[in-house]
Design an enzyme around this catalytic site. Structure first.
Site, short mmCIF file in Angstrom:
data_model
loop_
_atom_site.label_atom_id
_atom_site.label_comp_id
_atom_site.label_asym_id
_atom_site.label_seq_id
_atom_site.Cartn_x
_atom_site.Cartn_y
_atom_site.Cartn_z
N GLY A 83 0.83 -1.19 0.00
CA GLY A 83 0.00 0.00 0.00
C GLY A 83 0.87 1.24 0.00
N GLN A 134 2.80 9.95 1.99
CA GLN A 134 4.14 9.38 2.03
C GLN A 134 5.03 9.86 0.90
OE1 GLN A 134 2.41 5.21 2.47
NE2 GLN A 134 4.34 4.99 3.54
N CYS A 149 6.08 -0.34 7.55
CA CYS A 149 5.70 0.85 6.79
C CYS A 149 6.90 1.32 5.97
CB CYS A 149 5.26 1.96 7.74
SG CYS A 149 4.78 3.47 6.91
N LEU A 150 6.64 1.67 4.72
CA LEU A 150 7.71 2.15 3.85
C LEU A 150 8.33 3.44 4.38
CD1 LEU A 150 6.00 1.47 0.40
CD2 LEU A 150 7.84 0.14 1.46
N HIS A 208 -4.33 1.31 7.76
CA HIS A 208 -2.97 1.87 7.80
C HIS A 208 -2.85 3.07 6.85
CE1 HIS A 208 1.59 1.10 7.93
NE2 HIS A 208 1.47 1.89 6.87
N GLU A 209 -3.40 2.93 5.63
CA GLU A 209 -3.29 4.02 4.63
C GLU A 209 -4.16 5.22 5.02
OE1 GLU A 209 -0.87 3.56 2.99
OE2 GLU A 209 -0.76 1.37 2.95
N HIS A 251 -2.35 7.27 7.46
CA HIS A 251 -1.35 8.14 6.80
C HIS A 251 -2.00 9.44 6.33
CE1 HIS A 251 2.45 6.04 6.59
NE2 HIS A 251 1.93 4.96 6.05
O1 GNR Z 1 4.13 -2.67 2.56
C1 GNR Z 1 3.48 -2.55 3.61
N1 GNR Z 1 3.20 -3.64 4.34
C2 GNR Z 1 2.33 -3.66 5.43
C3 GNR Z 1 2.31 -4.77 6.25
C4 GNR Z 1 1.45 -4.84 7.33
C5 GNR Z 1 0.60 -3.80 7.58
C6 GNR Z 1 0.60 -2.67 6.78
C7 GNR Z 1 1.45 -2.60 5.70
S1 GNR Z 1 1.43 -1.20 4.66
C8 GNR Z 1 3.07 -1.20 4.06
C9 GNR Z 1 3.26 -0.13 2.99
C10 GNR Z 1 3.05 1.22 3.60
O2 GNR Z 1 3.84 1.77 4.32
N2 GNR Z 1 1.91 1.80 3.37
O3 GNR Z 1 1.63 3.00 3.92
NI NI Z 2 2.80 3.05 5.75
#
Ligand code: GNR
Ligand code: NI
Length: 178
Positions: free
Chosen positions: A46, A51, A91-92, A133-134, A137
């Site tokens: 995601g 980001q 998270c990236l 999660h997104e 953000h």
């Molecule tokens: O790549 C991602 N893997 C992930 C694994 C578990 C829960 C959430 C994520 S999202 C993350 C990519 C990211 O940072 N999205 O904002």
């Molecule tokens: Ni993230």
């Protein structure tokens, strides 16, 4: 198509709140394409516009094994939550840190699609986690905010140290410790 730079914690720009998209036009579609390219390249499941320093309520997601189920959520809004589940998240924008986070097991999301049409999506499991999660953000929130202040502080120190090392040692060589 272009790869976008991903911001890293503790960059304060990750804390800004994205604004709702008013029109789904060609410029937005180009942004979404670039976000997909950046997400697949990373690789991640995601990516939220915040980001990549774009303050619009846009997220791209693909939780499939074969990376062939791209989803784009514009102005996403969770209208229903059910159950509770804990998953290990990454998270990236917070590289190399993983932590368990409790979230709703099932969510119903309203959003616009790439045609600007309203849609409703019911999700559970990894997709539900990723959507939450997104959307966090887009509101300036990171998964590490759910950790205890002590754990978060330790992670912040660890990350700052790693970033400093990367800056002073671009070749990857390590200076002898004194
Ligand atoms: O790549 C991602 N893997 C992930 C694994 C578990 C829960 C959430 C994520 S999202 C993350 C990519 C990211 O940072 N999205 O904002
Ligand atoms: Ni993230």
């Amino acid at each position: 198509m272009a790869l976008l730079d991903i911001l890293h914690f503790p960059d304060p720009r990750l804390r800004r709140k994205a604004l709702p998209v008013e029109v789904v036009d060609d410029a937005l579609k180009k942004t979404v394409e670039d976000m997909f390219e950046t997400m697949y390249d990373a690789p991640g499941i995601g990516l939220a516009a915040t980001q990549v320093n774009i303050l619009q309520q846009v997220a791209v997601i693909d939780v499939s094994e074969d990376k062939n189920e791209p989803r784009c959520l514009i102005n996403p809004n969770i209208i229903e939550r059910e159950g509770e589940e804990e998953m290990r998240e990454g998270c990236l924008s917070v590289p190399e840190i993983f932590a368990h986070v409790k979230r709703a097991q099932k969510v119903t999301v309203e959003a616009l699609d790439l045609e600007g049409k309203p849609m409703t999506l019911e999700a559970e499991g990894l997709l539900a986690v990723c959507i939450q999660h997104e959307i966090d953000h887009l509101q300036g929130k990171l998964f590490i905010d759910y950790l205890s202040p002590l754990k978060r502080d330790r992670l912040k120190k660890k990350l700052l140290k790693a970033q400093k090392t990367a800056q002073t040692e671009p070749s990857g060589a390590r200076a002898p410790s004194l």
